[in-house]
Write an enzyme that holds these catalytic residues in place. Structure first.
Site, PDB file in Angstrom:
ATOM      1  N   ASP A   1      -2.619  -0.977   0.103  1.00 10.22           N
ATOM      2  CA  ASP A   1      -1.650  -0.059   0.716  1.00 10.22           C
ATOM      3  C   ASP A   1      -0.305  -0.720   1.018  1.00 10.22           C
ATOM      4  O   ASP A   1       0.674  -0.045   1.279  1.00 10.22           O
ATOM      5  CB  ASP A   1      -2.213   0.518   2.014  1.00 10.22           C
ATOM      6  CG  ASP A   1      -3.405   1.418   1.762  1.00 10.22           C
ATOM      7  OD1 ASP A   1      -3.460   2.024   0.673  1.00 10.22           O
ATOM      8  OD2 ASP A   1      -4.276   1.504   2.644  1.00 10.22           O
TER       9      ASP A   1
ATOM     10  N   ASN B   1      -4.977  -4.336   8.362  1.00  8.40           N
ATOM     11  CA  ASN B   1      -4.574  -4.263   9.769  1.00  8.40           C
ATOM     12  C   ASN B   1      -5.750  -4.325  10.728  1.00  8.40           C
ATOM     13  O   ASN B   1      -5.707  -5.034  11.736  1.00  8.40           O
ATOM     14  CB  ASN B   1      -3.823  -2.973  10.118  1.00  8.40           C
ATOM     15  CG  ASN B   1      -3.240  -2.284   8.908  1.00  8.40           C
ATOM     16  OD1 ASN B   1      -3.900  -2.206   7.878  1.00  8.40           O
ATOM     17  ND2 ASN B   1      -2.033  -1.790   9.062  1.00  8.40           N
TER      18      ASN B   1
ATOM     19  N   GLU C   1      -2.133  10.739  -1.441  1.00  9.81           N
ATOM     20  CA  GLU C   1      -3.231  11.465  -0.793  1.00  9.81           C
ATOM     21  C   GLU C   1      -2.882  11.777   0.661  1.00  9.81           C
ATOM     22  O   GLU C   1      -3.463  12.684   1.266  1.00  9.81           O
ATOM     23  CB  GLU C   1      -4.529  10.652  -0.855  1.00  9.81           C
ATOM     24  CG  GLU C   1      -4.441   9.315  -0.086  1.00  9.81           C
ATOM     25  CD  GLU C   1      -5.729   8.502  -0.103  1.00  9.81           C
ATOM     26  OE1 GLU C   1      -6.658   8.855  -0.837  1.00  9.81           O
ATOM     27  OE2 GLU C   1      -5.780   7.489   0.622  1.00  9.81           O
TER      28      GLU C   1
ATOM     29  N   LEU D   1     -10.777   3.901  -9.169  1.00  9.74           N
ATOM     30  CA  LEU D   1     -10.316   3.126 -10.328  1.00  9.74           C
ATOM     31  C   LEU D   1      -9.098   2.276  -9.963  1.00  9.74           C
ATOM     32  O   LEU D   1      -8.966   1.144 -10.399  1.00  9.74           O
ATOM     33  CB  LEU D   1      -9.964   4.051 -11.492  1.00  9.74           C
ATOM     34  CG  LEU D   1     -11.070   4.979 -12.003  1.00  9.74           C
ATOM     35  CD1 LEU D   1     -10.634   5.656 -13.288  1.00  9.74           C
ATOM     36  CD2 LEU D   1     -12.366   4.242 -12.216  1.00  9.74           C
ATOM     37  N   GLN D   2      -8.181   2.840  -9.157  1.00  7.13           N
ATOM     38  CA  GLN D   2      -6.929   2.147  -8.874  1.00  7.13           C
ATOM     39  C   GLN D   2      -7.112   0.861  -8.068  1.00  7.13           C
ATOM     40  O   GLN D   2      -6.233   0.007  -8.062  1.00  7.13           O
ATOM     41  CB  GLN D   2      -5.948   3.071  -8.168  1.00  7.13           C
ATOM     42  CG  GLN D   2      -6.369   3.532  -6.796  1.00  7.13           C
ATOM     43  CD  GLN D   2      -5.688   4.827  -6.357  1.00  7.13           C
ATOM     44  OE1 GLN D   2      -4.476   4.881  -6.296  1.00  7.13           O
ATOM     45  NE2 GLN D   2      -6.470   5.849  -6.059  1.00  7.13           N
ATOM     46  N   ARG D   3      -8.236   0.699  -7.417  1.00 10.68           N
ATOM     47  CA  ARG D   3      -8.434  -0.556  -6.683  1.00 10.68           C
ATOM     48  C   ARG D   3      -9.537  -1.423  -7.284  1.00 10.68           C
ATOM     49  O   ARG D   3      -9.633  -2.604  -6.923  1.00 10.68           O
ATOM     50  CB  ARG D   3      -8.726  -0.285  -5.207  1.00 10.68           C
ATOM     51  CG  ARG D   3     -10.145   0.145  -4.898  1.00 10.68           C
ATOM     52  CD  ARG D   3     -10.331   0.281  -3.391  1.00 10.68           C
ATOM     53  NE  ARG D   3     -11.740   0.507  -3.075  1.00 10.68           N
ATOM     54  CZ  ARG D   3     -12.184   1.121  -2.000  1.00 10.68           C
ATOM     55  NH1 ARG D   3     -11.318   1.592  -1.130  1.00 10.68           N
ATOM     56  NH2 ARG D   3     -13.455   1.278  -1.774  1.00 10.68           N
TER      57      ARG D   3
ATOM     58  N   MET E   1      -3.837   6.755  -3.859  1.00  9.00           N
ATOM     59  CA  MET E   1      -4.272   6.350  -2.513  1.00  9.00           C
ATOM     60  C   MET E   1      -3.083   5.980  -1.618  1.00  9.00           C
ATOM     61  O   MET E   1      -2.026   5.574  -2.092  1.00  9.00           O
ATOM     62  CB  MET E   1      -5.222   5.166  -2.595  1.00  9.00           C
ATOM     63  CG  MET E   1      -6.663   5.534  -2.953  1.00  9.00           C
ATOM     64  SD  MET E   1      -7.728   4.053  -2.898  1.00  9.00           S
ATOM     65  CE  MET E   1      -9.352   4.790  -3.162  1.00  9.00           C
TER      66      MET E   1
ATOM     67  N   GLY F   1     -11.381  -2.156   2.312  1.00  9.56           N
ATOM     68  CA  GLY F   1     -11.479  -1.789   0.904  1.00  9.56           C
ATOM     69  C   GLY F   1     -11.264  -2.976  -0.009  1.00  9.56           C
ATOM     70  O   GLY F   1     -10.382  -3.797   0.237  1.00  9.56           O
TER      71      GLY F   1
END
Lengths: 408, 408
Positions: free
Chosen positions: B138, B108, B237, B300-302, B180, B13
């Protein structure tokens, strides 16, 4: 002898700059020697009928400036839509507190409240000056070039789509972003200002000013996906079929779900991700595209702290200041309106309340492309100055391709 | 004789600062005289096996700086999770192109890919230096104080909740914001940094590190709503029941819906508003609260353009630079890690790939309050410096109440 008491309140959905208007009213009215008190009503008209007032004369100008820069309604807001009896109650409270100037910051419904209160005062022969101060992220007030609150929300939407487009380019698929706006598509159309390169998204924009036809939508998405290998779509929450039924309730009914309705019978469009999810399901099912993602911008687009247009901040402050000046130097009630006077500059005027109250502006045809799924350059020219300074920009690598060795 | 060829790629992501790391690699490696070419693979490992490379040696440093400040992965990304055979293919392409240094920016899964490619090269006796550069919103990489990309996403979440709290205070009700994070709750916990006054939201925070019990959730919401007349809730989530089943799929099954699963059998959690909607439905139905609204922060958050932590930008740039320095001056493969050395300062080290690859960090117990629905001061102290400078702040009116006249 006049009491010199002023009342200000905020109604409807909060915006990023509605406190600028509040502080504009407070600071400007405190300059007038005959003003003895500046009251603020908590939670709009409901605070008025409950006599829940705070004395803003006892607030420091320093803290007022900090509150001005804070989003959402510092006095609290309400969704109450006063009828005649409610407005009469408002008037009775204003008279009991010897309020002589009433400033109400809000959208179409609020302007209608101001109109009725003004008429009640006139009928009663009570000297009350009533001014409506415009505010709405929907940009749907008639008589104004645009409304305070819209530019900042538009900036959020443009920045959100600029980012979503970059994300979608990195991990291709279909992206559906649902934007607020039940009747007016201005905010959804603002997504186009997040676009820089010709193949950037949003590739398709669906507005409530045009009838939404599901089959055409799917055909549009398919064609775009085939052309670019991806597709970014901006959708207004207010899209509807030819009969006027919201697509959200239409699709929900197809899968056997109910949708929430408010006291006015309006389908709940905000605060749920249903429309985005239902459109994504359609695309997956009918077009067989695997990576389909939907976001509903929800309350972030009107309340996110830290995304604001400086032009919007200045103008929201000025409509508050001008409201007081119109009230003090003029001799009539009205609604403050923004007029565009240059590229880019504005001036303010006071419109009769009957010209604004309860009316809804939608996007002008000249702002919508012939395809119905894009905006025109006229719209870009209209919106760009409102977004303010320091808009973030997206850049791309342009490096040359390397020749293949194994599979040339 | 060495070819002097370097390859860099981006996986997983996108983040707001992943291009800083890319540009850190490119500019730093261009400083070394023996480096003849800096290639970038398009769309991560998939671009490698398809030999889709661009020559970043032919990109201006000026444009590279502009790309560095642009969110999302400028080279494109992929969700491919290479197995041994896939990694062998990667290695074959690297050998064919005489690549001597391989830098992979990712989470990871990406670190595990780097580990396998490194082992393949070693087995084949091919001199390949492999460095994993950390990236994930994350914050779930082991061995690092935190991971580049997380601070900017955390800043977005904190600003979003600061705004949503103001909105909810103006128009009271229940607000559910879904954030997320499938296994690690760091990003959801960041919502606590949007809180200023004691009665501000988020009032409740639900993390995947704790078992989610619906009845307890409803009791928590009821108690908060009764105390404050409103309730702002941050939900990961990834919340799940005691058996590990995601609440999203559990609630969906109750109402007869299916949820999408990926190739690994994971339930689709992002790009749908289902969890927020289902939780809102539960609150409405079981607690009888009328105004319940849910937002899913989604992409939006990323990817939101214009919300970034300057600390994150600097560190993301440095892990890219350090990766090249470790490769050039050191004699081993590894994963770049951030170590905190002061309040606030960091340094970087190279961890063995086996220490990082494929492992998942979750929130430490000391960061989660005993109630399980809040964070500790230790977490606030941990996160605050990462959010960077210029965090927007929310201010309130403090004006005195006015005595009632009609209903004293």
């Amino acid at each position: 002898m006049p009491s010199g008491k002023i009342l200000v309140a905020q109604g409807g959905g909060p915006t990023a700059v509605i406190n600028q208007s509040l502080v504009g009213v407070v600071l400007e009215s405190r300059r007038f020697q005959h003003v003895t008190r500046v009251y603020g009503a908590l939670h709009g008209v409901r605070g008025i009928i409950n006599e829940e007032f705070v004395d803003l004369t006892q607030e420091t100008s320093h803290n007022l400036e900090l509150v001005a820069a804070t989003p959402s309604s510092a006095l609290g807001s309400t969704r109450d839509k006063p009828d005649i009896a409610y407005c009469q109650q408002i008037f009775e409270v204003l008279r009991a507190h010897e309020i002589e100037h009433f400033f109400y910051i809000g959208g179409n419904d609020s302007s209608d409240t101001v109109r009725i209160v003004s008429e009640e005062a006139h009928k009663a022969g009570y000297p009350l000056r009533c001014i409506h101060i415009p505010k709405t992220i929907d940009n749907d007030l008639v008589g104004s070039d645009h409304t305070p609150g819209f530019p900042s929300a538009a900036r959020f939407v443009a920045q959100a789509f600029a980012g979503a487009n970059l994300d979608n380019a990195a991990l291709p698929g279909v992206y559906v972003g649902v934007v607020m706006g039940r009747h007016a598509g201005f905010l959804t159309a603002a997504s186009a200002l997040g676009k820089k390169f010709p193949d950037d998204g949003p590739h398709l924009i669906y507005l409530p000013e045009r009838v939404f036809v599901l089959e055409q939508f799917l055909a549009d998405v398919k064609a775009t996906y085939e052309k670019y290998g991806r597709c970014v779509i901006a959708v207004s929450e207010g899209i509807h079929d030819a009969s006027g039924e919201p697509i959200a309730s239409l699709l929900a009914r197809q899968v056997g779900n109910e949708v929430e309705r408010d006291a006015h019978g309006n389908v709940q469009l905000s605060g749920t991700g249903a429309l985005a999810d239902l459109l994504c399901d359609e695309i997956k099912a009918k077009l067989g595209i695997k990576r389909v993602r939907g976001d509903t911008f929800g309350y972030l687009q009107r309340s996110f702290i830290g995304c604001v247009s400086d032009v919007d901040q200045r103008e929201a402050r000025e409509v508050g200041e001008k409201a007081v000046q119109f009230a003090m130097w003029g001799d009539r009630d009205g609604s403050v309106a923004i007029k565009r006077t240059g590229f880019y500059s504005v001036d303010y005027e006071l419109l009769p309340l009957t010209e604004v109250a309860g009316k809804t502006r939608t996007m002008e045809d000249e702002f919508i492309s012939a395809s119905g799924t894009d905006v025109t350059d006229a719209f870009r020219l209209y919106l760009r100055p409102l977004l303010g300074s320091g808009m973030p920009d997206a850049f791309r690598l342009r490096a040359a391709k390397v020749a293949k060795v194994l599979k040339p």
